[in-house]
Write a protein that holds these residues in place. Structure first.
Motif, mmCIF file in Angstrom:
data_model
loop_
_atom_site.group_PDB
_atom_site.id
_atom_site.type_symbol
_atom_site.label_atom_id
_atom_site.label_comp_id
_atom_site.label_asym_id
_atom_site.label_seq_id
_atom_site.Cartn_x
_atom_site.Cartn_y
_atom_site.Cartn_z
ATOM 1 N N ASN A 165 -1.456 77.778 -48.508
ATOM 2 C CA ASN A 165 -2.419 76.700 -47.380
ATOM 3 C C ASN A 165 -1.698 76.866 -46.144
ATOM 4 O OD1 ASN A 165 -5.167 76.698 -46.032
ATOM 5 N ND2 ASN A 165 -5.392 75.278 -46.919
ATOM 6 N N ARG A 166 -0.501 76.406 -45.897
ATOM 7 C CA ARG A 166 0.531 75.801 -44.574
ATOM 8 C C ARG A 166 0.112 75.662 -43.604
ATOM 9 N NH1 ARG A 166 4.062 71.626 -45.026
ATOM 10 N NH2 ARG A 166 5.056 72.408 -43.685
ATOM 11 N N GLY A 167 -0.737 76.728 -43.107
ATOM 12 C CA GLY A 167 -1.519 77.391 -42.054
ATOM 13 C C GLY A 167 -0.450 77.417 -40.329
ATOM 14 N N HIS A 168 0.647 77.375 -41.315
ATOM 15 C CA HIS A 168 1.480 78.348 -40.442
ATOM 16 C C HIS A 168 2.905 79.044 -41.191
ATOM 17 C CE1 HIS A 168 5.023 75.673 -41.977
ATOM 18 N NE2 HIS A 168 4.735 74.955 -41.929
ATOM 19 N N HIS A 169 3.153 79.607 -39.957
ATOM 20 C CA HIS A 169 4.826 80.805 -40.691
ATOM 21 C C HIS A 169 5.107 80.288 -39.650
ATOM 22 C CE1 HIS A 169 1.215 84.182 -40.702
ATOM 23 N NE2 HIS A 169 1.157 83.172 -42.028
ATOM 24 N N TYR A 170 6.790 81.426 -40.465
ATOM 25 C CA TYR A 170 8.122 80.967 -40.329
ATOM 26 C C TYR A 170 8.385 80.699 -38.620
ATOM 27 C CZ TYR A 170 12.640 81.831 -40.380
ATOM 28 O OH TYR A 170 14.378 81.848 -40.204
ATOM 29 N N ASP A 171 7.347 81.970 -37.513
ATOM 30 C CA ASP A 171 7.824 81.477 -36.784
ATOM 31 C C ASP A 171 7.915 80.538 -36.321
ATOM 32 O OD1 ASP A 171 5.639 82.227 -36.920
ATOM 33 O OD2 ASP A 171 4.914 83.364 -35.255
ATOM 34 N N ALA A 172 7.056 78.968 -36.352
ATOM 35 C CA ALA A 172 6.743 77.595 -36.276
ATOM 36 C C ALA A 172 7.623 77.686 -36.788
ATOM 37 C CB ALA A 172 5.356 77.325 -36.391
ATOM 38 N N PHE A 173 8.048 77.467 -37.286
ATOM 39 C CA PHE A 173 9.359 76.614 -37.905
ATOM 40 C C PHE A 173 11.017 76.913 -36.623
ATOM 41 C CE2 PHE A 173 13.672 76.108 -39.612
ATOM 42 C CZ PHE A 173 13.098 74.650 -40.069
ATOM 43 N N VAL A 174 10.612 78.565 -36.643
ATOM 44 C CA VAL A 174 11.831 78.397 -35.489
ATOM 45 C C VAL A 174 11.668 78.711 -34.527
ATOM 46 C CG1 VAL A 174 13.447 81.081 -34.878
ATOM 47 C CG2 VAL A 174 12.700 80.813 -37.129
ATOM 48 N N ASP A 175 10.429 77.929 -33.705
ATOM 49 C CA ASP A 175 9.758 77.820 -32.614
ATOM 50 C C ASP A 175 10.457 76.229 -32.295
ATOM 51 O OD1 ASP A 175 8.732 77.723 -30.051
ATOM 52 O OD2 ASP A 175 7.415 76.753 -30.771
ATOM 53 N N ALA A 176 9.985 75.450 -33.291
ATOM 54 C CA ALA A 176 10.152 74.060 -33.622
ATOM 55 C C ALA A 176 11.520 73.999 -33.236
ATOM 56 C CB ALA A 176 9.370 73.301 -34.518
ATOM 57 N N VAL A 177 12.470 74.739 -34.265
ATOM 58 C CA VAL A 177 13.740 74.638 -34.501
ATOM 59 C C VAL A 177 14.609 74.804 -32.783
ATOM 60 C CG1 VAL A 177 16.489 75.421 -34.905
ATOM 61 C CG2 VAL A 177 14.196 74.247 -36.841
ATOM 62 N N GLN A 178 14.008 76.088 -32.046
ATOM 63 C CA GLN A 178 14.701 75.985 -31.223
ATOM 64 C C GLN A 178 13.981 74.770 -29.964
ATOM 65 O OE1 GLN A 178 13.572 79.811 -30.765
ATOM 66 N NE2 GLN A 178 15.234 80.612 -31.568
ATOM 67 N N ARG A 179 13.434 74.788 -30.403
ATOM 68 C CA ARG A 179 12.740 73.453 -29.675
ATOM 69 C C ARG A 179 13.175 71.988 -28.973
ATOM 70 N NH1 ARG A 179 8.004 72.321 -28.418
ATOM 71 N NH2 ARG A 179 7.229 72.998 -30.641
ATOM 72 N N CYS A 180 14.268 71.586 -30.343
ATOM 73 C CA CYS A 180 14.625 70.326 -30.217
ATOM 74 C C CYS A 180 16.189 70.419 -30.289
ATOM 75 C CB CYS A 180 14.840 70.280 -32.022
ATOM 76 S SG CYS A 180 13.067 69.489 -33.107
ATOM 77 N N GLN A 181 16.832 71.613 -29.674
ATOM 78 C CA GLN A 181 17.700 71.818 -29.414
ATOM 79 C C GLN A 181 18.327 70.716 -28.892
ATOM 80 O OE1 GLN A 181 20.070 72.904 -31.547
ATOM 81 N NE2 GLN A 181 18.362 72.908 -33.028
ATOM 82 N N GLY A 182 19.444 70.309 -28.486
ATOM 83 C CA GLY A 182 20.026 69.594 -26.655
ATOM 84 C C GLY A 182 19.308 68.318 -26.941
ATOM 85 N N ARG A 183 18.413 67.939 -27.939
ATOM 86 C CA ARG A 183 17.383 66.757 -27.591
ATOM 87 C C ARG A 183 18.589 65.365 -28.327
ATOM 88 N NH1 ARG A 183 12.836 68.033 -25.090
ATOM 89 N NH2 ARG A 183 12.259 69.699 -25.471
ATOM 90 N N GLY A 184 19.683 65.885 -29.114
ATOM 91 C CA GLY A 184 20.375 64.383 -30.038
ATOM 92 C C GLY A 184 19.365 64.297 -31.081
ATOM 93 N N LEU A 185 18.179 65.143 -31.137
ATOM 94 C CA LEU A 185 18.012 64.753 -33.057
ATOM 95 C C LEU A 185 18.729 65.508 -33.677
ATOM 96 C CD1 LEU A 185 14.081 65.941 -32.033
ATOM 97 C CD2 LEU A 185 15.275 63.660 -31.703
ATOM 98 N N ASP A 186 18.386 64.676 -35.413
ATOM 99 C CA ASP A 186 19.388 65.606 -36.319
ATOM 100 C C ASP A 186 18.065 66.203 -37.004
ATOM 101 O OD1 ASP A 186 21.716 64.899 -36.290
ATOM 102 O OD2 ASP A 186 21.654 63.543 -38.118
ATOM 103 N N LEU A 187 18.280 67.899 -37.560
ATOM 104 C CA LEU A 187 16.713 68.317 -37.784
ATOM 105 C C LEU A 187 16.793 68.432 -39.400
ATOM 106 C CD1 LEU A 187 16.209 71.344 -35.461
ATOM 107 C CD2 LEU A 187 15.387 68.772 -35.717
ATOM 108 N N CYS A 188 15.646 68.299 -40.180
ATOM 109 C CA CYS A 188 15.750 68.682 -41.974
ATOM 110 C C CYS A 188 14.788 69.857 -41.895
ATOM 111 C CB CYS A 188 15.933 67.140 -42.479
ATOM 112 S SG CYS A 188 15.782 67.487 -44.262
ATOM 113 N N ALA A 189 15.060 70.559 -42.696
ATOM 114 C CA ALA A 189 14.342 71.111 -42.891
ATOM 115 C C ALA A 189 13.543 71.207 -45.026
ATOM 116 C CB ALA A 189 14.700 73.097 -43.259
ATOM 117 N N HIS A 190 12.733 71.147 -45.202
ATOM 118 C CA HIS A 190 12.062 70.639 -46.310
ATOM 119 C C HIS A 190 11.869 72.252 -47.065
ATOM 120 C CE1 HIS A 190 10.321 66.909 -46.380
ATOM 121 N NE2 HIS A 190 11.192 67.157 -45.631
ATOM 122 N N VAL A 191 12.256 72.658 -48.086
ATOM 123 C CA VAL A 191 12.018 73.606 -48.890
ATOM 124 C C VAL A 191 11.690 73.786 -50.265
ATOM 125 C CG1 VAL A 191 13.144 75.877 -50.071
ATOM 126 C CG2 VAL A 191 14.011 75.083 -47.614
#
Ligand code: SF4
Length: 315
Positions: A165-191
């Protein structure tokens, strides 16, 4: 990071990354800003993820909530006394920490960053809860402070995301990662490893996918059961087996081998306070688990990154 460290963990732990980056030990001060979650309040779904009980996620959530600055002062005081620490990251941990309008988020984050020994922000959230205006806000902080954005991936398999019951799919993660690029943020994924219905190949597919994305770090959890969650009922009904410790150790090592050597390992187990944890109880012994993971990598003559597929996004 050397590909096969001669001593110490055979993976790249967060503590080493922060020492490399800041030249000193850095500690997280957890903050509960009182957020809820769109997966709880009905915006995306109701009930939340089946394993979620926010009381177990943050020490502060179990106490009467204080102001942000007060929480920072209190947390820093404890960490100073316990570890002699002098540099801190303000960690917005409990629930979905981008789930508010930008002016409110700015006010909350600003309050944490006014402490002179706070050198950055860590913000845990859902991948479907980072619209561009919020990323622009985080980007503005990243010009002056370190900013870590933690995004819940859990698995790349949509059937598992639906099950929990996450309420989102994998494509939401990929989309977020792509939109974060070039913003100076470190990204950490929970698995999460050990989801029912996921084979070894399924879990390794998640590792391979993560290795191919521009993600800086990962938190790996074993599926574990917390009191008063929907997962607890399924567990007691015998519908959700837990991994044995040895199975998990082998899986984590297999997973680490597939991640780029420079990907920072934020954590290697799931746990909850003893009063909230139902199963598996072996994850309460975190030092023992970490020793077992080290020993297994050593036995294999292996290390993080040894099985990265070509084309993975090493950083
Ligand atoms: S997204 Fe996070 S806070 Fe929201 S229900 Fe799931 S685990 Fe809980």
């Amino acid at each position: 990071m050397p590909s096969a460290p001669p001593s110490g963990p055979r993976y790249y732990p967060l503590s080493r990354f922060w020492r490399d980056r800041f030249g000193t030990k850095v500690y997280r001060v957890t903050i509960d800003a009182g957020f809820t979650c769109p997966n709880v309040d009905g915006t995306v779904a109701v009930g939340g993820c089946i394993y979620c009980d926010n009381r177990s996620f943050s020490p502060n959530r179990r106490l009467p909530r204080m102001g942000i600055r007060e929480q920072v002062e209190r947390g820093i005081g404890i960490l100073r006394q316990r570890y002699g620490a002098d540099r801190f990251i303000a960690y917005f941990q409990a629930a979905t920490n981008t789930y508010a309008p930008v002016p409110k988020l700015r006010s909350l984050y600003d309050q944490a960053l006014t402490h002179p020994d706070v050198i950055g922000l860590a913000v845990a959230t859902r991948p479907d809860c980072v619209p561009d205006p919020i990323l622009e806000l985080l980007e503005s902080y990243a010009r002056r402070w370190y900013v870590l954005l933690e995004l819940g991936l859990q698995t790349i398999h949509d059937r598992s995301l639906d099950w929990m019951n996450r309420g989102h799919h994998y494509d939401a993660f990929v989309d977020a990662v792509q939109r974060c690029q070039g913003r100076g943020l470190d990204l950490c994924a929970h698995v999460i490893l050990g989801l029912p219905g996921e084979s070894h190949a399924d879990m390794m597919a998640t590792a391979d996918a993560l290795a191919g994305l521009p993600v800086h770090g990962v938190k790996i959890h074993n599926l574990h059961v917390v009191k008063d969650t929907p997962l607890e009922a399924l567990f007691h009904a015998g519908q959700v087996p837990m991994l044995e410790r040895d199975e998990y150790v082998a899986l984590v090592c297999d997973f680490l081998e597939r991640l780029p050597a420079g990907m920072v390992i934020h954590r290697l187990s799931g746990d909850a306070p003893p009063e909230y944890l139902v199963a598996p109880l072996w994850c309460l012994d975190k030092p023992g688990l970490l020793r077992a993971i080290d020993a297994e990598l050593e036995r294999r003559g292996s290390y993080q990154g040894i099985r990265v597929r070509s084309g993975a996004a090493c950083r």
